[in-house]
Design a protein around this motif. Structure first.
Motif, short mmCIF file in Angstrom:
data_model
loop_
_atom_site.label_atom_id
_atom_site.label_comp_id
_atom_site.label_asym_id
_atom_site.label_seq_id
_atom_site.Cartn_x
_atom_site.Cartn_y
_atom_site.Cartn_z
N SER A 1 0.95 -1.38 -0.15
CA SER A 1 0.04 -0.13 0.03
C SER A 1 0.80 1.26 0.07
O SER A 1 2.03 1.21 0.44
N VAL A 2 0.32 2.35 -0.32
CA VAL A 2 0.78 3.66 -0.23
C VAL A 2 0.01 4.46 0.83
O VAL A 2 -1.18 4.58 0.69
N THR A 3 0.73 5.06 1.89
CA THR A 3 0.00 5.89 2.78
C THR A 3 -0.08 7.15 1.97
O THR A 3 1.06 7.70 1.75
N GLN A 4 -1.21 7.94 2.25
CA GLN A 4 -1.30 9.09 1.57
C GLN A 4 -2.68 9.76 2.35
O GLN A 4 -3.11 9.44 3.13
N LEU A 5 -2.57 11.16 2.07
CA LEU A 5 -3.73 11.83 2.58
C LEU A 5 -4.87 12.19 1.57
O LEU A 5 -4.54 12.42 0.45
N THR A 6 -6.24 12.10 1.73
CA THR A 6 -7.23 12.15 0.84
C THR A 6 -8.07 13.41 1.47
O THR A 6 -8.14 13.49 2.48
N GLY A 7 -8.87 13.75 0.40
CA GLY A 7 -9.83 14.55 0.81
C GLY A 7 -9.10 16.08 1.40
O GLY A 7 -9.52 16.50 2.48
N ALA A 8 -8.15 16.20 0.86
CA ALA A 8 -7.21 17.16 1.55
C ALA A 8 -7.39 18.67 1.25
O ALA A 8 -7.81 18.95 0.14
N THR A 9 -7.14 19.51 2.17
CA THR A 9 -6.87 20.99 1.72
C THR A 9 -5.86 21.22 2.32
O THR A 9 -4.97 20.65 3.23
N TRP A 10 -5.16 22.59 2.07
CA TRP A 10 -3.84 23.01 2.59
C TRP A 10 -3.62 24.37 2.37
O TRP A 10 -4.31 25.35 1.75
N GLN A 11 -2.33 25.01 3.11
CA GLN A 11 -1.90 26.14 3.14
C GLN A 11 -0.66 26.18 2.87
O GLN A 11 0.24 25.74 3.28
N VAL A 12 -0.15 27.47 1.98
CA VAL A 12 1.17 27.49 1.59
C VAL A 12 1.70 28.64 2.46
O VAL A 12 0.82 29.69 2.53
N SER A 13 2.70 28.73 3.14
CA SER A 13 3.18 29.78 4.09
C SER A 13 4.44 30.19 3.82
O SER A 13 5.06 30.81 4.40
N GLY A 14 4.87 29.65 2.60
CA GLY A 14 6.31 30.07 2.37
C GLY A 14 7.16 29.13 1.66
O GLY A 14 6.28 28.62 0.77
N THR A 15 8.25 29.31 1.63
CA THR A 15 9.03 28.34 0.83
C THR A 15 10.10 27.36 1.40
O THR A 15 10.35 27.84 2.68
N GLY A 16 10.59 26.56 1.23
CA GLY A 16 11.68 25.75 1.85
C GLY A 16 12.50 24.67 0.99
O GLY A 16 12.11 24.82 -0.35
N ALA A 17 13.28 23.84 1.52
CA ALA A 17 14.14 23.14 0.31
C ALA A 17 14.30 21.61 1.27
O ALA A 17 14.22 21.61 2.47
N ILE A 18 14.36 20.64 0.32
CA ILE A 18 14.88 19.42 0.78
C ILE A 18 15.86 18.68 0.26
O ILE A 18 15.91 18.65 -1.00
#
Length: 599
Positions: A127-144
């Motif tokens: 299986s793949v663990t995931q989020l569904t029915g999602a909403t989100w906020q963008v608060s800025g930027t970052g890097a990985i």
């Protein structure tokens, strides 16, 4: 008047009660690694979580499984817990970009990829663990920063042998599948990766992070036994709109190839590349074998992949070029996957004379011999394969070099048997099918035996196409070790062909029998043991890493075989012309053996 606290949920602002606010605050404390947990299935499966933070690392903007990956830049100290997660937006393109810092609210779900008639309940896939029915906020930027897969990063041992491993605690330092699962949805990178599986029609290829692992001379990674699945293999797809490289085995992706790690029913773990190394061809070329000498009988086998008259002339021409140029026009060809005259049209037609005529005409046009053919029409839709196609095995032979001994009476239901003819063996019918009523051949191709004469000596050639591996559990699945249920039928098929060989040797212990074709299993498989224990396998003279005729999920593997009895010397060659290349005309490589009678 009390002022209710405000909680941001996606792009909406909602007034909630103090009690709900405390619950929301607890939910906001959930991190990605809490959702992923220490097993394959999330401990929060089915729960709603809020404000899960991370940085977007990849966006899938097309298809029915659109969404984005994000990763927590502040990992915990537990090597078992992934810091990445996929947000599934179904058919909606997510309005985020790589580098966005987000806080996501959604429901935790375990998605089981399926294929064919599988359901999430019965699929062997992880299986793949995931989020569904999602909403989100963008608060800025970052890097990985991606984790680099060095040669020693992934464990060599493939998986725990515990059956269903969904709820088993991960051991990423010990098992390759656990290592990948502990990095699910995280950004990984492979530098200067060697290609071990060619580009396919779906814009994907296979690389290895372990270049020395069971490496063969042509740049592939060979599957040499069930105990070693070649843990360095990794599928690569692209999130980029740019043209995908058309790569062959042995090519390289110079520089860095990186992206979030996903899981698919087609191949297992897959690197969804947001960065692709530059394609550097390795110079691999199709092989050419030598021509047989006057006193050598050349017998070849070639799976021509559902050949029928509806195919473009280019397919017939390229296959013909392979027979004449690469295989040096063998005396006898055992063909697999010859379809009837109307191909996949399910109209009751079973004859294949038009298919074989077009193929032999193409060979002659390339300067090859004017081959003749022998075959037996199957019962309609009785032998498996593509519905309506009625695939079968067939012989081509060069009448200037060998004589086919025609003995009438062979049909779809009449069995062939070796009998005494003076001090030699002969066949009751030629061509004839081996034990066609045996349940071992249900929905599968029946082997075809033919009696030929070369320099006055009888040779019995058996063309085979054993049942497929369909229904077996995948190497990458959640059941370990994977069940290989299809082996049971191939074991019975091998026993049936072994019975024919034993009959021939009982009549004449010096009988020359050549069993050739797509046996759909490995030389080390117990399913083929009834044959490999009784016959000589000239492939065994090769190093194990050089025994392959097929490339599947980045593993070079041996599915096609030639097995022998009789007093002769054998010069054997697997002629690599297809399986390692993106423009393959068949998915199998042919092979040839040149036999010289012992003095």
């Amino acid at each position: 008047m009390r002022v209710l606290p405000l909680i941001a949920t996606g792009l909406l602002v909602t007034a909630i009660s103090p009690a709900a606010a405390s619950i929301a605050a607890a939910q906001q404390a959930v991190r990605v690694h809490d959702i992923q947990g220490t097993t394959r299935v999330s401990p929060l499966d089915g729960q709603r979580v809020s404000g899960v933070t991370g940085v977007v690392t990849g966006v899938r903007a097309a298809g029915s499984a659109r969404g984005f990956w994000f990763q927590d830049p502040q990992p915990d100290a537990d090597p078992r817990t992934s810091e990445g997660l996929f947000v599934h937006t179904e058919e909606q393109t997510p309005q985020v970009a790589v580098g966005d810092a987000v806080a996501v609210t959604g429901t935790v779900a375990e998605h089981y990829p399926t294929s064919g008639d599988q359901t999430p309940e019965n699929t062997p896939n992880q299986s793949v663990t995931q989020l569904t029915g999602a909403t989100w906020q963008v608060s800025g930027t970052g890097a990985i920063l991606p984790e680099v897969l060095t040669e020693d990063a992934v464990p060599v041992e493939h998986a725990p042998a515990d059956g269903a491993i969904d709820s088993r605690e991960l051991e990423p330092q010990r098992f390759a599948l656990d290592f990948y699962e502990s990095r699910e949805a995280m950004v990984l990178r492979v530098d200067d990766a060697r290609v071990v599986g060619p580009t396919d029609e779906y814009r994907s290829l296979w690389i290895t992070s372990k270049p020395a692992q069971n490496a063969n001379e042509r740049g592939g990674t060979t599957y040499t036994g069930y105990a070693d699945a070649n843990a360095g293999r990794l599928k690569v797809e692209s999130l980029l709109a740019d043209e995908f490289p058309s790569a062959a085995v042995g090519d390289r992706l110079r520089g860095s190839t990186s992206g979030p790690l996903d899981y698919s029913s087609f191949g297992g773990y897959v690197l969804e590349a947001g960065q692709l190394g530059s394609h550097v061809p390795g110079g691999l070329r199709p092989e050419t074998t030598r021509a047989q000498q006057d006193d050598e009988l050349a017998v070849a086998t070639y799976n021509v992949e559902n050949l029928d008259p509806a195919d473009e002339q280019a397919k017939f021409d390229r296959l013909a070029q392979g027979v004449v140029g690469n295989l040096a026009a063998p005396d006898v060809l055992a063909l697999e996957e010859v379809q009837d005259n109307t191909g996949a049209t399910d109209d009751g037609v079973v004859a294949a004379d038009e298919t074989l005529r077009r193929f032999t005409d193409a060979i002659a046009a390339e300067g090859g011999p004017r081959y003749q053919w022998r075959q037996i029409d199957p019962g309609n839709n009785a032998d498996g394969g593509e519905p309506g196609g009625n695939i079968r095995v067939a012989f081509l032979f060069n009448p200037a070099r060998v004589s086919f001994v025609d003995r009438p009476g062979g049909d779809a239901t009449t069995p062939v048997e070796p009998v005494a003819d003076g001090d030699r063996a002969a066949l009751t019918v030629s061509p004839g099918r081996i034990d066609p009523a045996n349940p071992a051949w249900t929905d599968s191709r029946k082997p075809l035996a033919g009696e030929l004469l070369f320099h006055g000596r009888p040779v019995f050639v058996v063309a085979n196409h054993f049942s497929s591996k369909g229904g077996d559990q995948p190497l990458h699945g959640r059941f370990q070790p994977p069940a290989r249920s299809s082996e049971q039928q191939r074991t019975e098929q091998a026993k049936a062909v072994r019975g024919f060989v034993d009959q021939a040797l009982a009549v004449d212990p010096q009988a020359s029998v050549v069993v050739a074709g797509d046996l759909n299993d490995y030389g080390f498989s117990p399913a083929l043991a009834p044959l490999t224990e009784a016959m000589t396998a000239p492939a065994d003279a090769l190093p194990p890493v050089e025994r392959y005729s097929y490339v599947y999920e980045g593993n070079s593997q041996q599915l096609d075989h030639i097995l022998l009895t009789g007093p002769h010397t054998a010069d054997y060659d697997i002629v690599h012309v297809n399986a390692e290349f993106p423009d393959q005309i068949s998915d199998h490589d042919p092979q040839v053996v040149r036999l010289r009678a012992a003095e």
